[in-house]
Design a protein around this motif. Sequence first.
Motif, PDB file in Angstrom:
ATOM      1  N   GLY A  56      58.995  -7.593   3.348  1.00 40.56           N
ATOM      2  CA  GLY A  56      57.395  -7.346   2.789  1.00 40.56           C
ATOM      3  C   GLY A  56      57.285  -7.848   1.642  1.00 40.56           C
ATOM      4  O   GLY A  56      56.006  -8.160   1.159  1.00 40.56           O
ATOM      5  N   VAL A  57      58.257  -7.661   0.553  1.00 37.92           N
ATOM      6  CA  VAL A  57      57.727  -7.982  -0.782  1.00 37.92           C
ATOM      7  C   VAL A  57      57.710  -9.590  -0.929  1.00 37.92           C
ATOM      8  O   VAL A  57      56.983  -9.860  -1.749  1.00 37.92           O
ATOM      9  CB  VAL A  57      59.031  -7.593  -1.547  1.00 37.92           C
ATOM     10  N   LEU A  58      58.401 -10.412  -0.271  1.00 39.58           N
ATOM     11  CA  LEU A  58      58.285 -11.750   0.013  1.00 39.58           C
ATOM     12  C   LEU A  58      56.987 -12.236   0.365  1.00 39.58           C
ATOM     13  O   LEU A  58      55.963 -12.868   0.037  1.00 39.58           O
ATOM     14  CB  LEU A  58      59.204 -12.573   0.599  1.00 39.58           C
ATOM     15  N   VAL A  59      56.559 -11.345   1.604  1.00 42.52           N
ATOM     16  CA  VAL A  59      55.279 -11.834   2.330  1.00 42.52           C
ATOM     17  C   VAL A  59      53.884 -11.354   1.318  1.00 42.52           C
ATOM     18  O   VAL A  59      53.072 -11.921   1.206  1.00 42.52           O
ATOM     19  CB  VAL A  59      55.069 -11.141   3.672  1.00 42.52           C
ATOM     20  N   VAL A  87      57.278 -16.732  -6.297  1.00 40.26           N
ATOM     21  CA  VAL A  87      57.773 -16.652  -4.968  1.00 40.26           C
ATOM     22  C   VAL A  87      59.178 -17.148  -4.709  1.00 40.26           C
ATOM     23  O   VAL A  87      59.787 -16.566  -3.960  1.00 40.26           O
ATOM     24  CB  VAL A  87      56.885 -17.701  -4.137  1.00 40.26           C
ATOM     25  N   LEU A  88      59.402 -18.125  -5.376  1.00 45.80           N
ATOM     26  CA  LEU A  88      60.832 -18.597  -4.989  1.00 45.80           C
ATOM     27  C   LEU A  88      61.930 -17.682  -5.779  1.00 45.80           C
ATOM     28  O   LEU A  88      62.903 -17.517  -5.249  1.00 45.80           O
ATOM     29  CB  LEU A  88      60.993 -20.200  -5.817  1.00 45.80           C
ATOM     30  N   MET A  89      61.799 -17.152  -6.965  1.00 48.48           N
ATOM     31  CA  MET A  89      62.431 -16.127  -7.327  1.00 48.48           C
ATOM     32  C   MET A  89      62.607 -14.692  -6.552  1.00 48.48           C
ATOM     33  O   MET A  89      63.636 -14.213  -6.507  1.00 48.48           O
ATOM     34  CB  MET A  89      62.101 -15.697  -8.909  1.00 48.48           C
ATOM     35  N   VAL A  90      61.307 -14.364  -6.020  1.00 48.88           N
ATOM     36  CA  VAL A  90      61.610 -13.134  -5.163  1.00 48.88           C
ATOM     37  C   VAL A  90      62.361 -13.647  -3.953  1.00 48.88           C
ATOM     38  O   VAL A  90      63.299 -12.676  -3.620  1.00 48.88           O
ATOM     39  CB  VAL A  90      60.233 -12.798  -4.922  1.00 48.88           C
ATOM     40  N   ALA A  91      62.157 -14.624  -3.198  1.00 46.32           N
ATOM     41  CA  ALA A  91      62.959 -15.195  -2.133  1.00 46.32           C
ATOM     42  C   ALA A  91      64.414 -15.220  -2.309  1.00 46.32           C
ATOM     43  O   ALA A  91      65.107 -14.802  -1.637  1.00 46.32           O
ATOM     44  CB  ALA A  91      62.403 -16.511  -1.681  1.00 46.32           C
ATOM     45  N   CYS A 125      71.767 -19.755   0.202  1.00 48.52           N
ATOM     46  CA  CYS A 125      70.266 -20.132   0.337  1.00 48.52           C
ATOM     47  C   CYS A 125      69.546 -19.784  -0.820  1.00 48.52           C
ATOM     48  O   CYS A 125      68.621 -20.197  -0.929  1.00 48.52           O
ATOM     49  CB  CYS A 125      69.908 -19.380   1.812  1.00 48.52           C
ATOM     50  N   ALA A 126      70.177 -18.791  -1.559  1.00 50.95           N
ATOM     51  CA  ALA A 126      69.374 -18.465  -2.724  1.00 50.95           C
ATOM     52  C   ALA A 126      69.226 -19.298  -3.974  1.00 50.95           C
ATOM     53  O   ALA A 126      68.455 -19.470  -4.756  1.00 50.95           O
ATOM     54  CB  ALA A 126      69.915 -16.929  -3.256  1.00 50.95           C
ATOM     55  N   ILE A 127      70.430 -20.193  -3.827  1.00 55.99           N
ATOM     56  CA  ILE A 127      70.307 -21.104  -4.935  1.00 55.99           C
ATOM     57  C   ILE A 127      69.473 -22.207  -5.120  1.00 55.99           C
ATOM     58  O   ILE A 127      68.848 -22.302  -6.278  1.00 55.99           O
ATOM     59  CB  ILE A 127      72.005 -21.650  -4.894  1.00 55.99           C
ATOM     60  N   PRO A 128      69.090 -22.853  -4.205  1.00 55.03           N
ATOM     61  CA  PRO A 128      67.919 -23.823  -4.342  1.00 55.03           C
ATOM     62  C   PRO A 128      66.625 -22.974  -4.801  1.00 55.03           C
ATOM     63  O   PRO A 128      65.596 -23.782  -5.569  1.00 55.03           O
ATOM     64  CB  PRO A 128      67.936 -24.407  -3.006  1.00 55.03           C
ATOM     65  N   CYS A 129      66.544 -21.824  -4.221  1.00 50.88           N
ATOM     66  CA  CYS A 129      65.154 -21.321  -4.711  1.00 50.88           C
ATOM     67  C   CYS A 129      65.202 -20.780  -5.987  1.00 50.88           C
ATOM     68  O   CYS A 129      64.200 -20.891  -6.673  1.00 50.88           O
ATOM     69  CB  CYS A 129      65.140 -19.838  -3.671  1.00 50.88           C
ATOM     70  N   ILE A 130      66.305 -20.459  -6.599  1.00 52.03           N
ATOM     71  CA  ILE A 130      66.415 -20.075  -8.064  1.00 52.03           C
ATOM     72  C   ILE A 130      66.276 -21.207  -8.993  1.00 52.03           C
ATOM     73  O   ILE A 130      65.522 -21.213  -9.933  1.00 52.03           O
ATOM     74  CB  ILE A 130      67.765 -19.274  -8.169  1.00 52.03           C
ATOM     75  N   ALA A 131      66.938 -22.288  -8.579  1.00 49.11           N
ATOM     76  CA  ALA A 131      66.939 -23.478  -9.099  1.00 49.11           C
ATOM     77  C   ALA A 131      65.397 -24.051  -9.422  1.00 49.11           C
ATOM     78  O   ALA A 131      65.002 -24.492 -10.268  1.00 49.11           O
ATOM     79  CB  ALA A 131      67.772 -24.441  -8.664  1.00 49.11           C
ATOM     80  N   ALA A 209      67.982  -8.369 -11.347  1.00 44.76           N
ATOM     81  CA  ALA A 209      66.867  -9.127 -10.764  1.00 44.76           C
ATOM     82  C   ALA A 209      65.707  -8.376 -10.610  1.00 44.76           C
ATOM     83  O   ALA A 209      64.528  -8.922 -10.794  1.00 44.76           O
ATOM     84  CB  ALA A 209      67.613  -9.794  -9.550  1.00 44.76           C
ATOM     85  N   ILE A 210      65.656  -7.128  -9.862  1.00 48.49           N
ATOM     86  CA  ILE A 210      64.509  -6.354  -9.654  1.00 48.49           C
ATOM     87  C   ILE A 210      63.669  -5.957 -11.059  1.00 48.49           C
ATOM     88  O   ILE A 210      62.640  -6.002 -11.274  1.00 48.49           O
ATOM     89  CB  ILE A 210      64.794  -5.063  -9.030  1.00 48.49           C
ATOM     90  N   ALA A 211      64.599  -5.495 -11.971  1.00 48.02           N
ATOM     91  CA  ALA A 211      64.104  -5.371 -13.360  1.00 48.02           C
ATOM     92  C   ALA A 211      63.295  -6.718 -13.983  1.00 48.02           C
ATOM     93  O   ALA A 211      62.177  -6.654 -14.760  1.00 48.02           O
ATOM     94  CB  ALA A 211      64.914  -4.940 -14.487  1.00 48.02           C
ATOM     95  N   THR A 212      63.953  -7.687 -13.733  1.00 52.88           N
ATOM     96  CA  THR A 212      63.121  -8.935 -14.147  1.00 52.88           C
ATOM     97  C   THR A 212      62.017  -9.254 -13.563  1.00 52.88           C
ATOM     98  O   THR A 212      60.906  -9.679 -14.180  1.00 52.88           O
ATOM     99  CB  THR A 212      64.155 -10.166 -14.038  1.00 52.88           C
ATOM    100  N   CYS A 213      61.757  -8.978 -12.213  1.00 51.62           N
ATOM    101  CA  CYS A 213      60.590  -9.087 -11.484  1.00 51.62           C
ATOM    102  C   CYS A 213      59.775  -8.129 -11.795  1.00 51.62           C
ATOM    103  O   CYS A 213      58.446  -8.623 -11.946  1.00 51.62           O
ATOM    104  CB  CYS A 213      60.880  -9.089  -9.946  1.00 51.62           C
ATOM    105  N   VAL A 214      59.992  -6.864 -12.045  1.00 48.55           N
ATOM    106  CA  VAL A 214      58.892  -5.831 -12.735  1.00 48.55           C
ATOM    107  C   VAL A 214      58.263  -6.385 -13.833  1.00 48.55           C
ATOM    108  O   VAL A 214      57.159  -6.152 -14.309  1.00 48.55           O
ATOM    109  CB  VAL A 214      59.541  -4.359 -12.597  1.00 48.55           C
ATOM    110  N   THR A 215      59.387  -6.862 -15.041  1.00 46.87           N
ATOM    111  CA  THR A 215      58.852  -7.010 -16.096  1.00 46.87           C
ATOM    112  C   THR A 215      57.811  -8.482 -16.039  1.00 46.87           C
ATOM    113  O   THR A 215      56.875  -8.465 -16.914  1.00 46.87           O
ATOM    114  CB  THR A 215      60.052  -7.298 -17.124  1.00 46.87           C
ATOM    115  N   GLY A 216      58.206  -9.196 -15.018  1.00 47.55           N
ATOM    116  CA  GLY A 216      57.398 -10.482 -14.923  1.00 47.55           C
ATOM    117  C   GLY A 216      55.867 -10.201 -14.300  1.00 47.55           C
ATOM    118  O   GLY A 216      54.951 -10.771 -14.634  1.00 47.55           O
ATOM    119  N   LEU A 217      55.815  -9.121 -13.336  1.00 46.19           N
ATOM    120  CA  LEU A 217      54.717  -8.727 -12.986  1.00 46.19           C
ATOM    121  C   LEU A 217      53.850  -8.063 -14.462  1.00 46.19           C
ATOM    122  O   LEU A 217      52.626  -8.234 -14.365  1.00 46.19           O
ATOM    123  CB  LEU A 217      54.657  -7.644 -12.263  1.00 46.19           C
TER     124      LEU A 217
END
Length: 281
Positions: A56-59, A87-91, A125-131, A209-217
């Motif tokens: 859901g968070v990705l959608v 999008v890629l970082m959340v994925a 699978c997460a590596i190319p998304c993050i890069a 990673a969650i803390a980073t996403c929240v601060t990004g928002l």
Amino acid sequence: MVFNESFVNELNNAIRRRPRARSPIRYEEDPENAWNCGSWFEYLLIVILSTILLVGVLVLTLFWIIFYRGGFAWSENPKLQFNLHPVLMVAGFITFSGFSILLYRLCRCLKHIYVKLVHMLFHACAIPCIALGFLAVFDSHNLDEPPKQNFYSLHTWLGFVTMGMFVMQFVVGFFSFLILLCCENRTYNCRATMVPIHASFGLANFMLAIATCVTGLIEKERQMISAETEETALSTRSSEIEHYIMNSMGIVLVAIGIIVSVAVRRSNAPATAKVYVTERI
């Protein structure tokens, strides 16, 4: 006392016919650890809720970017190129890594070595998304007019630390739990020592990673408001809904952190249970 020869022979034959003890397996039968209806309900509830939240968070992120931020582009449009970053970082950091942690902890339908391989596959699978997510935000800042400064906010610092921990965890996990399996008996003590360290840092990395996403928002919302006056930014119905969507993303991220922590630390999780389903079969 003298035993006749026939009695001794019968005793020896009985000893030979005695069933041999089974070779020890990783998880032994233990009636005290058997799951009841409540344990299975809790297990299924965590699996269903975590799947809904991680997908859901990705959608929700895709919906926000496509319908409210203009979609995606590459270097020809730096502002739209930036949209690839969330999008890629959340994925990578949330969805793939979250499923990797939960599958390793909760999976009951595979042998342990296969669970390790699936765990590594999701992180791979997460590596190319993050890069690509990192490259997108770096290019969008440098190509913007005027160029934006990199690595100046708390969000960027947390992101840099999160990426470093992720790379370290992947390398350590790959070599200590897969490569060293080639010499399983000789490296058992080393791998057993690394298990709690790898697990603790992995959970810490996910929470970071969650803390980073929240601060990004929070940072993105401040940029949106600073671009216009607060009254103008919230004047239209579309802008108001966009802020609600961003707040919902933050709440979902916090909920993911809670449910993953519960799933990993719960005392009756399948990883601490005595028998895998496959071992029963």
